[in-house]
Write a protein that holds these residues in place. Structure first.
Motif, PDB file in Angstrom:
ATOM      1  N   GLN A  77       0.809  -1.215   0.000  1.00  0.00           N
ATOM      2  CA  GLN A  77       0.000   0.000   0.000  1.00  0.00           C
ATOM      3  C   GLN A  77       0.844   1.269   0.000  1.00  0.00           C
ATOM      4  N   CYS A  78       2.106   1.156   0.416  1.00  0.00           N
ATOM      5  CA  CYS A  78       2.941   2.349   0.575  1.00  0.00           C
ATOM      6  C   CYS A  78       3.257   3.041  -0.747  1.00  0.00           C
ATOM      7  N   CYS A  79       3.259   2.324  -1.831  1.00  0.00           N
ATOM      8  CA  CYS A  79       3.674   2.893  -3.112  1.00  0.00           C
ATOM      9  C   CYS A  79       2.551   2.983  -4.136  1.00  0.00           C
ATOM     10  N   LEU A  80       1.297   2.891  -3.675  1.00  0.00           N
ATOM     11  CA  LEU A  80       0.166   3.013  -4.587  1.00  0.00           C
ATOM     12  C   LEU A  80       0.079   4.428  -5.146  1.00  0.00           C
ATOM     13  N   MET A  81      -0.101   4.508  -6.460  1.00  0.00           N
ATOM     14  CA  MET A  81      -0.344   5.798  -7.111  1.00  0.00           C
ATOM     15  C   MET A  81      -1.436   5.587  -8.142  1.00  0.00           C
ATOM     16  N   LEU A  82      -2.451   6.420  -8.092  1.00  0.00           N
ATOM     17  CA  LEU A  82      -3.581   6.302  -9.015  1.00  0.00           C
ATOM     18  C   LEU A  82      -4.167   4.891  -9.006  1.00  0.00           C
ATOM     19  N   ASN A  83      -4.233   4.319  -7.821  1.00  0.00           N
ATOM     20  CA  ASN A  83      -4.786   2.982  -7.594  1.00  0.00           C
ATOM     21  C   ASN A  83      -3.996   1.883  -8.325  1.00  0.00           C
ATOM     22  N   MET A  84      -2.709   2.141  -8.586  1.00  0.00           N
ATOM     23  CA  MET A  84      -1.835   1.148  -9.208  1.00  0.00           C
ATOM     24  C   MET A  84      -0.655   0.886  -8.289  1.00  0.00           C
ATOM     25  N   GLY A  85      -0.236  -0.379  -8.215  1.00  0.00           N
ATOM     26  CA  GLY A  85       0.928  -0.747  -7.428  1.00  0.00           C
ATOM     27  C   GLY A  85       2.220  -0.345  -8.116  1.00  0.00           C
ATOM     28  N   GLU A  86       3.304  -0.376  -7.350  1.00  0.00           N
ATOM     29  CA  GLU A  86       4.587   0.071  -7.881  1.00  0.00           C
ATOM     30  C   GLU A  86       5.084  -0.794  -9.035  1.00  0.00           C
TER      31      GLU A  86
END
Length: 126
Positions: A29-38
């Motif tokens: 969850q720490c690197c979610l951006m725009l509901n996408m994983g890292e």
């Protein structure tokens, strides 16, 4: 310990991009951006939507191609050619010749040779 370039923390479930060598946080969850994983975001930047990762804590290979994922399994096996899921047994593991040669046996070095029926939708959780 190698830190994640996005969250600056030590990944709980680190994955190594086998295209460029960058360590990323997988299913975190720490690197979610725009509901996408890292891993999904990194795949878009690094491999035009396609990347292959070695999940360090389980020795599993994961291929991401767009919104689809292929769980290859482990390329590291014990002396009986068995996977050690999540590395719980603590036995020595060896690089499997069959697991690594299957991807290059036809002369191709891309995920296009992998059977399409084994791909699944990852729903951007990676």
């Amino acid at each position: 310990h190698v830190m994640c370039k996005v969250c600056r923390g030590i990944p709980k479930d680190p994955a190594l991009c086998l295209v460029c060598g960058q360590l990323v946080c997988m299913r975190s969850q720490c690197c979610l951006m725009l509901n996408m994983g890292e891993c999904t975001i990194h795949s878009q930047k690094c491999g035009a939507g396609t990347s292959i990762y070695l999940v360090i804590m389980s020795s599993t290979v994961v291929i991401i191609r767009g919104d689809r994922v292929y769980l290859w399994g482990s390329v590291y096996l014990d002396q009986h050619d068995e996977e050690d899921i999540d590395l719980k047994r603590g036995k020595p593991l060896y690089l499997s010749r069959t697991g690594t040669t299957a991807s290059t046996s036809s002369g191709y070095h891309t995920p296009s040779i992998i059977p399409s029926k084994r791909w699944g939708w990852h729903q951007r959780q990676f």
